[in-house]
Design a protein around this motif. Structure first.
Motif, short mmCIF file in Angstrom:
data_model
loop_
_atom_site.label_atom_id
_atom_site.label_comp_id
_atom_site.label_asym_id
_atom_site.label_seq_id
_atom_site.Cartn_x
_atom_site.Cartn_y
_atom_site.Cartn_z
N TYR A 1 0.85 -1.20 0.00
CA TYR A 1 0.00 0.00 0.00
C TYR A 1 0.88 1.24 0.00
N GLU A 2 0.56 2.20 -0.88
CA GLU A 2 1.34 3.43 -1.01
C GLU A 2 0.61 4.57 -0.32
N THR A 3 1.30 5.22 0.60
CA THR A 3 0.72 6.37 1.30
C THR A 3 0.90 7.62 0.46
N GLY A 4 0.12 8.64 0.77
CA GLY A 4 0.23 9.90 0.04
C GLY A 4 -0.89 10.84 0.44
N PRO A 5 -0.74 12.14 0.15
CA PRO A 5 -1.76 13.13 0.52
C PRO A 5 -2.89 13.19 -0.47
N ARG B 1 3.50 20.39 2.51
CA ARG B 1 4.96 20.23 2.53
C ARG B 1 5.36 19.05 3.42
N PHE B 2 4.67 18.91 4.55
CA PHE B 2 5.00 17.82 5.47
C PHE B 2 4.75 16.47 4.82
N LEU B 3 3.68 16.35 4.04
CA LEU B 3 3.32 15.08 3.42
C LEU B 3 3.92 14.87 2.04
N SER B 4 4.72 15.84 1.58
CA SER B 4 5.26 15.73 0.22
C SER B 4 6.35 14.68 0.12
N ARG B 5 6.95 14.30 1.25
CA ARG B 5 7.98 13.26 1.22
C ARG B 5 7.30 11.90 1.02
N GLU B 6 7.71 11.16 0.02
CA GLU B 6 7.06 9.88 -0.28
C GLU B 6 7.69 8.74 0.52
N ASP B 7 6.92 7.67 0.65
CA ASP B 7 7.37 6.43 1.30
C ASP B 7 7.86 6.68 2.72
N GLN B 8 7.14 7.51 3.45
CA GLN B 8 7.47 7.77 4.85
C GLN B 8 6.43 7.13 5.75
N VAL B 9 6.85 6.68 6.93
CA VAL B 9 5.94 6.16 7.93
C VAL B 9 5.61 7.29 8.90
N ILE B 10 4.33 7.51 9.15
CA ILE B 10 3.88 8.62 9.98
C ILE B 10 3.48 8.10 11.35
N LEU B 11 3.97 8.74 12.40
CA LEU B 11 3.54 8.46 13.77
C LEU B 11 2.93 9.72 14.37
#
Length: 614
Positions: free
Chosen positions: A232-236, A340-350
């Motif tokens: 699954y790919e995350t993204g805004p 801007r915060f969510l523009s980085r791809e393939d990041q895990v968010i906590l």
């Protein structure tokens, strides 16, 4: 007796040499695959969450038109009970399945036998070919996920024979309505009606259909396989995005700790759009057990609806249709800071909750420690603030990989200063929701008078046509209350459920319900008093509209009677207020009708308590 399906010419002594001598354009080897479960068959295959019990397959070499050996393997099912439909169609019994190999062993045998057959027919990478999407997407992938089995890469791409048939014969039935029998009939192929070995007839007929299609005029056959996403790919998501309502579902009943990855795993085998899992939050900013899921197309959405009441652990999950507008409302955002915060791809968010209001980026980075660095350092932190800039105690952090996120989660309930910090997995949609909620929420008042009037009319009266619920679990929702009341819920007035919140906006454990009459209120109280809700018993007592409105304004009800709201306490020099002397007390201040209320949110805010209205 009907003649058997047409067979390809027998293979020569050296298939590889024959193929090289007469090369024909076309795809690589195809593995024609048929499967069945212990439950539903056909279009409903996999919809009842039953285990796989049968695999039948045969290799086809499209360029040389040669076929390999037909193989059939039973699979041991954990729940060996067969549905009447399956028992009649397959002729199998629970005893025969009990002696079969488990799924992981069968898959190993499948890979070995297929590799051997492909090598005999000339070699090369092979692709699966199935009758429809259900076998792989609705059966094999979900069952492998439940049993923690890793499927080979060959199970993540396949050809759907129905679609390939529809490419060459578009004027026939829609692709999703085709079956092996109708495809053979439309091509005029004669099939062996005497073949009673379950699954064998289907594979032989599918092979015959494939060979007939390969001899046809279209050159587009078997050129673009279906793909099952492995991750699954995350993204805004932006509020300007247009989301097709035919691609969205709502999942209800999720465990509160579920992450977007857990939801994606529940729908494994189906292709979810990038950033397509939006976890819903309640009024307090906590997850409410629901999520909106956006799929890549309507066919994937229709398959997702067949997973209604499938299980996530021990809980069953309800799946319903939803709209694109609902998804954008939950997952969409317009803040440039969030973008801007969510523009980085393939990041895990906590998500971090409970931070001291004085905590800054350096404090949070120090709390997490060097063993779990945040992506970009301070730039990988997003602090949630009220509209006036005051911190809320919430923040989000980005991590480059799952291992770093897991290391950070081990800091759950660690202390920063004198406060313990909660850490949870989060999603891009949750970031949007939390920021949107605080950006649009009204500030709590600092004046003695209420900031807003209650946005609905409450007629004063002493008739006891309401009930008061005391001792509710703090996690109770409106739906929980309606379920708790049972049949009495049908007697609730429109907009008649009022959740009482404390000054911090958290549930107080009290609620008021307006019933259609005093008799209905008394009956509800007698039926539900001290009935259990989530392991707590709830007191249900009749009360009047006057008493209800008094508490909603911030007053209290005690054994000695009503105490006035703090914002209406009289001064020593002022005469007694009208509500203290009137035989039928009036409300402490005029109420505006709903259409006059300056707030669009269904909230009434005052110094001591405010209510959530339905």
């Amino acid at each position: 007796m009907t003649p058997p399906p047409p067979q390809p010419p027998p293979s020569g002594p050296n298939p590889a040499a024959d193929s090289a001598a007469d090369p024909r354009p076309g795809p690589g080897p195809l593995v024609v695959l048929f499967g069945a479960t212990a439950g539903a068959l056909g279009q409903d295959l996999g919809s009842d969450e039953t285990d796989l019990i049968l695999l039948v397959w045969q290799v086809v070499e499209p360029r040389s038109r040669q076929v390999g050996t037909l193989h059939k393997s039973l699979v041991r099912a954990e729940a060996a009970a067969l549905s009447p439909q399956c028992r009649e169609a397959s002729g199998l019994s629970a005893d025969s399945l009990a002696r079969a190999e488990p799924l992981d062993k069968v898959l190993q045998q499948f890979s070995q036998l297929v590799s051997g057959d492909v090598a005999l027919l000339g070699g090369g990478p092979y692709t699966l070919c199935t009758d429809g999407q259900q076998l792989l997407r609705q059966v094999l992938h979900p069952e492998a996920s439940r049993k923690n089995l890793a499927l080979p890469d060959t199970f993540f791409s396949f050809y759907d024979l129905r679609r390939e048939f529809h490419v060459q014969h578009p004027s026939t039935h829609p692709a999703r309505d085709l079956t092996v029998a109708t495809m053979a009939q439309d091509l005029g192929l004669e099939t062996d009606a005497t073949e009673d070995d379950f699954g064998v007839w289907e594979v032989k007929t599918m092979v015959a259909v494939i060979l007939h299609l390969l001899d046809g005029p279209s050159g587009q056959l078997f050129s673009k396989p279906e793909v099952v996403k492995q991750k699954y790919e995350t993204g805004p998501c932006s509020k300007a995005d247009v989301v097709d309502s035919e691609t969205v579902v709502r999942a209800r009943g999720l465990p509160w700790q579920s992450s977007d990855q857990d939801v994606a795993r529940f729908f494994t085998g189906l292709n979810i759009a990038r950033g397509g899992v939006a976890l819903c939050l309640n009024a307090q900013g906590r997850r409410n057990g629901e999520a909106l899921i956006r799929f890549v197309d309507s066919e994937q959405r229709d398959l997702a609806l067949q997973r209604h009441k499938h299980h996530m652990g021990v809980r069953y999950i309800e799946v319903y249709k939803a709209t694109g507008e609902e998804f954008v409302k939950i997952a969409g955002g317009t803040s440039l800071e969030v973008a801007r915060f969510l523009s980085r791809e393939d990041q895990v968010i906590l998500r971090l909750r409970g931070l001291p209001f004085s905590a800054g980026p350096a404090d949070v980075l120090g709390f997490l420690g060097p063993e779990c660095p945040v992506t970009g350092g301070a730039d990988g932190l997003l602090f949630v603030r009220h509209p006036d800039g005051r911190p809320t105690g919430d923040a989000f952090a980005l991590f480059a990989c799952e291992e770093l996120a897991q290391a950070a989660l081990r800091r759950h309930k660690g202390t920063l200063g004198k406060r313990y910090i909660e850490l949870f997995r989060s999603t891009a949609a949750e970031v949007q929701q939390v920021l949107n909620r605080y950006a649009s929420s009204p500030l709590l008042p600092t004046l003695t008078a209420p900031l807003l009037p209650i946005p609905f009319p409450l007629a004063a009266g002493t008739g006891r046509d309401c009930v008061r619920l005391r001792g509710l679990p703090y996690t109770a929702t409106i739906e929980d209350i309606l379920s708790f009341l049972g049949e009495a819920a049908a007697d609730i007035r429109p907009h008649g459920v009022h959740m009482v919140l404390n000054q911090q906006g958290r549930p107080s454990g009290d609620a008021f319900i307006q019933m259609t009459s005093a008799e209905r209120a008394l009956a509800a109280a007698q039926r539900c008093h001290k009935k259990a809700m989530k392991e707590r018993y709830v007191e249900v007592v009749p009360c009047s509209t006057e008493e209800m409105s008094h508490v909603l304004m911030g007053g209290t009800l005690g054994r000695s009677g009503m105490s006035p709201p703090p914002c209406k306490l009289p001064s020593p020099q002022s005469p007694p207020p009208l509500w203290a002397t009137s035989p039928r007390p009036l409300l402490p201040w005029p109420l505006l009708p709903p259409q006059c209320c300056p707030s669009q949110e269904p909230w009434s805010v005052c110094r001591v308590s405010h209510t959530q209205l339905v």
